[in-house]
Design a protein around this motif. Structure first.
Motif, PDB file in Angstrom:
ATOM      1  N   GLN A   1      34.066  -2.233 -30.713  1.00  0.00           N
ATOM      2  CA  GLN A   1      32.609  -0.922 -31.964  1.00  0.00           C
ATOM      3  C   GLN A   1      31.938  -1.924 -33.005  1.00  0.00           C
ATOM      4  N   THR A   2      32.883  -2.695 -32.938  1.00  0.00           N
ATOM      5  CA  THR A   2      32.485  -4.460 -34.735  1.00  0.00           C
ATOM      6  C   THR A   2      31.728  -5.279 -33.763  1.00  0.00           C
ATOM      7  N   ARG A   3      32.792  -5.493 -32.619  1.00  0.00           N
ATOM      8  CA  ARG A   3      31.366  -6.769 -31.529  1.00  0.00           C
ATOM      9  C   ARG A   3      29.699  -6.059 -31.923  1.00  0.00           C
ATOM     10  N   GLU A   4      30.800  -5.159 -30.963  1.00  0.00           N
ATOM     11  CA  GLU A   4      28.763  -4.206 -30.029  1.00  0.00           C
ATOM     12  C   GLU A   4      27.650  -4.209 -32.020  1.00  0.00           C
ATOM     13  N   ARG A   5      28.364  -3.515 -32.461  1.00  0.00           N
ATOM     14  CA  ARG A   5      27.270  -4.321 -33.524  1.00  0.00           C
ATOM     15  C   ARG A   5      26.501  -4.924 -33.755  1.00  0.00           C
ATOM     16  N   TYR A   6      27.563  -5.938 -34.034  1.00  0.00           N
ATOM     17  CA  TYR A   6      27.398  -7.446 -34.091  1.00  0.00           C
ATOM     18  C   TYR A   6      26.174  -8.507 -34.274  1.00  0.00           C
ATOM     19  N   LEU A   7      26.749  -7.915 -32.237  1.00  0.00           N
ATOM     20  CA  LEU A   7      26.302  -8.347 -30.994  1.00  0.00           C
ATOM     21  C   LEU A   7      24.260  -7.867 -30.760  1.00  0.00           C
ATOM     22  N   ASP A   8      23.700  -6.489 -31.904  1.00  0.00           N
ATOM     23  CA  ASP A   8      23.209  -5.775 -31.603  1.00  0.00           C
ATOM     24  C   ASP A   8      21.860  -6.406 -32.880  1.00  0.00           C
ATOM     25  N   ALA A   9      22.747  -7.334 -33.722  1.00  0.00           N
ATOM     26  CA  ALA A   9      21.915  -7.915 -34.834  1.00  0.00           C
ATOM     27  C   ALA A   9      21.962  -9.087 -34.534  1.00  0.00           C
ATOM     28  N   VAL A  10      22.376  -9.901 -32.809  1.00  0.00           N
ATOM     29  CA  VAL A  10      22.183 -11.281 -32.710  1.00  0.00           C
ATOM     30  C   VAL A  10      21.184 -11.684 -31.968  1.00  0.00           C
ATOM     31  N   PHE A  11      21.084  -9.892 -31.277  1.00  0.00           N
ATOM     32  CA  PHE A  11      20.364  -9.103 -29.861  1.00  0.00           C
ATOM     33  C   PHE A  11      19.070  -9.179 -30.676  1.00  0.00           C
ATOM     34  N   THR A  12      18.780  -8.640 -32.215  1.00  0.00           N
ATOM     35  CA  THR A  12      17.793  -8.749 -32.354  1.00  0.00           C
ATOM     36  C   THR A  12      16.628  -9.729 -32.850  1.00  0.00           C
ATOM     37  N   PHE A  13      17.672 -10.719 -33.312  1.00  0.00           N
ATOM     38  CA  PHE A  13      17.353 -11.853 -33.384  1.00  0.00           C
ATOM     39  C   PHE A  13      16.649 -13.195 -32.657  1.00  0.00           C
ATOM     40  N   LEU A  14      17.021 -12.623 -31.883  1.00  0.00           N
ATOM     41  CA  LEU A  14      17.263 -13.539 -30.483  1.00  0.00           C
ATOM     42  C   LEU A  14      15.636 -12.887 -29.972  1.00  0.00           C
ATOM     43  N   ASN A  15      15.424 -11.649 -29.835  1.00  0.00           N
ATOM     44  CA  ASN A  15      14.259 -10.774 -29.475  1.00  0.00           C
ATOM     45  C   ASN A  15      13.052 -11.804 -29.903  1.00  0.00           C
ATOM     46  N   TRP A  16      13.198 -11.932 -31.381  1.00  0.00           N
ATOM     47  CA  TRP A  16      12.364 -12.164 -32.046  1.00  0.00           C
ATOM     48  C   TRP A  16      12.076 -13.608 -31.615  1.00  0.00           C
ATOM     49  N   CYS A  17      13.010 -14.153 -31.628  1.00  0.00           N
ATOM     50  CA  CYS A  17      12.433 -15.546 -31.414  1.00  0.00           C
ATOM     51  C   CYS A  17      12.307 -15.954 -30.016  1.00  0.00           C
ATOM     52  N   ALA A  18      12.198 -14.889 -29.113  1.00  0.00           N
ATOM     53  CA  ALA A  18      11.089 -14.952 -27.573  1.00  0.00           C
ATOM     54  C   ALA A  18      10.252 -13.814 -28.037  1.00  0.00           C
ATOM     55  N   GLU A  19       9.438 -13.045 -29.171  1.00  0.00           N
ATOM     56  CA  GLU A  19       8.239 -12.811 -29.051  1.00  0.00           C
ATOM     57  C   GLU A  19       7.494 -13.419 -29.084  1.00  0.00           C
ATOM     58  N   GLU A  20       6.121 -14.041 -29.369  1.00  0.00           N
ATOM     59  CA  GLU A  20       5.251 -14.366 -29.414  1.00  0.00           C
ATOM     60  C   GLU A  20       4.764 -14.402 -31.302  1.00  0.00           C
ATOM     61  N   PRO A  21       4.520 -15.218 -31.561  1.00  0.00           N
ATOM     62  CA  PRO A  21       3.907 -16.441 -31.270  1.00  0.00           C
ATOM     63  C   PRO A  21       4.900 -17.491 -31.446  1.00  0.00           C
ATOM     64  N   ARG A  22       6.183 -17.106 -31.394  1.00  0.00           N
ATOM     65  CA  ARG A  22       6.643 -18.228 -31.577  1.00  0.00           C
ATOM     66  C   ARG A  22       7.499 -18.697 -29.686  1.00  0.00           C
ATOM     67  N   VAL A  23       8.198 -18.112 -28.960  1.00  0.00           N
ATOM     68  CA  VAL A  23       8.900 -17.473 -27.532  1.00  0.00           C
ATOM     69  C   VAL A  23       9.589 -19.270 -27.841  1.00  0.00           C
ATOM     70  N   TRP A  24      10.119 -19.482 -28.370  1.00  0.00           N
ATOM     71  CA  TRP A  24      11.181 -20.255 -28.760  1.00  0.00           C
ATOM     72  C   TRP A  24      12.062 -19.791 -27.576  1.00  0.00           C
ATOM     73  N   LEU A  25      12.033 -19.307 -26.693  1.00  0.00           N
ATOM     74  CA  LEU A  25      13.764 -18.729 -25.759  1.00  0.00           C
ATOM     75  C   LEU A  25      12.237 -17.932 -25.139  1.00  0.00           C
ATOM     76  N   GLN A  26      12.348 -18.454 -23.023  1.00  0.00           N
ATOM     77  CA  GLN A  26      12.188 -18.149 -22.238  1.00  0.00           C
ATOM     78  C   GLN A  26      13.499 -16.588 -21.904  1.00  0.00           C
ATOM     79  N   ARG A  27      14.260 -16.622 -22.209  1.00  0.00           N
ATOM     80  CA  ARG A  27      15.362 -15.488 -21.738  1.00  0.00           C
ATOM     81  C   ARG A  27      16.289 -15.612 -22.347  1.00  0.00           C
ATOM     82  N   LEU A  28      16.783 -14.909 -22.705  1.00  0.00           N
ATOM     83  CA  LEU A  28      17.849 -14.050 -23.420  1.00  0.00           C
ATOM     84  C   LEU A  28      19.398 -14.132 -22.991  1.00  0.00           C
TER      85      LEU A  28
END
Length: 316
Positions: free
Chosen positions: A32-59
């Motif tokens: 459960q702790t690992r999944e909560r940590y991953l939620d925060a990681v993916f929140t950041f990665l989704n922010w990186c993938a959004e416009e106008p940044r688009v630093w990631l093409q896929r998660l």
């Protein structure tokens, strides 16, 4: 992540490296702790993938535990069993700097980070009958003003007298045992981890006291009391500071407090959040059912229509 991948482009980090990073970072933690940590990681990665940044093409494809993310039977803290005398004993066993923190957490349901970093001396009103405290920079960004119980007010006053005179009213209300402000820097600054050692010491002393009392009760021949004290010790050994937030919602709602007041005291924006923290109190549930009007009171006349099954009308 910037320390682990200082020279890498986000898009150039392979899935294998992401999984190794997560596994090493969360080694020894619960799923459960690992999944909560991953939620925060993916929140950041989704922010990186959004416009106008688009630093990631896929998660990245990181292994997830669906059962830990959405358990069918979520774990419930035993906050209903944590009696007032046990809370008072825990606070009595705490260090001089931890006593007021626990008392304020019990009275307001505030998060540990809000206690350590979110209030100044000028944010507390310590008049009997009018006690209140304001927390700034809370988790949702709102400033929360919560009422203080008179018992809590007296504990905070005793703490300030022990702390000594403070000339700066903008100084933090709560300090470390060395009378230094808690730091906003470091891995645990935002999660309240800076007082974990003091809290664990308090909990260990409380458990030890309860077990000692259990031995005394057993020697005196009071076996039920000895058994109860041992059960109390096992309960206290599980208690974390976050339990007080669950206790606030549970206690207020079980006493019939309106939801708006509960949300204001605990700093919840969404009613669903306040209700999610509340636990079912068996005695309150039983009283609610016993108060149902049908056949609940001896001697009450019941409409005969309710005691017979309606028969279908006979066709002509």
């Amino acid at each position: 992540m910037t320390r682990k991948f200082p020279r890498d482009d986000l898009a150039g980090i392979s899935d294998e490296r992401w999984n190794r990073f997560i596994d090493k970072r969360q080694a020894g933690n619960l799923p459960q702790t690992r999944e909560r940590y991953l939620d925060a990681v993916f929140t950041f990665l989704n922010w990186c993938a959004e416009e106008p940044r688009v630093w990631l093409q896929r998660l990245p494809a990181i292994d997830r535990d669906n059962e830990a993310r959405k358990p069918k039977t979520p774990s419930r803290r035993r906050v209903v069993d944590l009696r007032a005398d046990l809370i008072a004993l825990m606070i009595d066993q705490a260090g001089w700097h931890l006593k007021p923190q626990l008392a304020v957490e019990w009275s307001t349901g505030a998060r540990v980070s809000s206690i350590l970093l979110g209030c100044r001396i000028c944010d507390a009103i310590l008049a009997p009958g009018r006690g209140q405290i304001t927390f700034h920079d809370t988790k949702n960004g709102d400033s929360v003003t919560a009422a203080l119980h008179d018992w809590t007010v007296q504990i905070v006053i005793d703490y300030l007298q022990h702390r000594g005179p403070v000339r700066d009213r903008e100084a933090p209300l709560f300090v470390t045992p060395k009378r230094k402000p808690y730091s906003r820097r470091g891995h645990d600054a935002g999660t309240g981890g800076q007082n974990k050692a003091a809290y664990r010491g308090m909990r260990w002393r409380t458990v030890k006291t309860l077990l000692r009392r259990s031995v005394w009760a057993r020697r005196a021949g009071d076996l039920p009391a000895a058994l109860q004290l041992r059960q109390d010790a096992r309960l206290v050994a599980q208690v974390t500071q976050h339990w007080f937030r669950h206790m606030l919602s549970t206690s207020l709602l079980s006493r019939g407090t309106d939801l708006r007041t509960v949300m204001s005291q605990g700093g919840w924006r969404d009613p669903r959040s306040a209700l999610r923290y509340a636990h079912t109190v068996s005695s309150v549930q039983r009283a609610a059912v016993d108060g149902l009007p049908i056949g609940g009171t001896p001697g009450t006349e019941i409409d005969p229509f309710l005691t017979h099954t309606a028969r279908p009308t006979r066709k002509a």
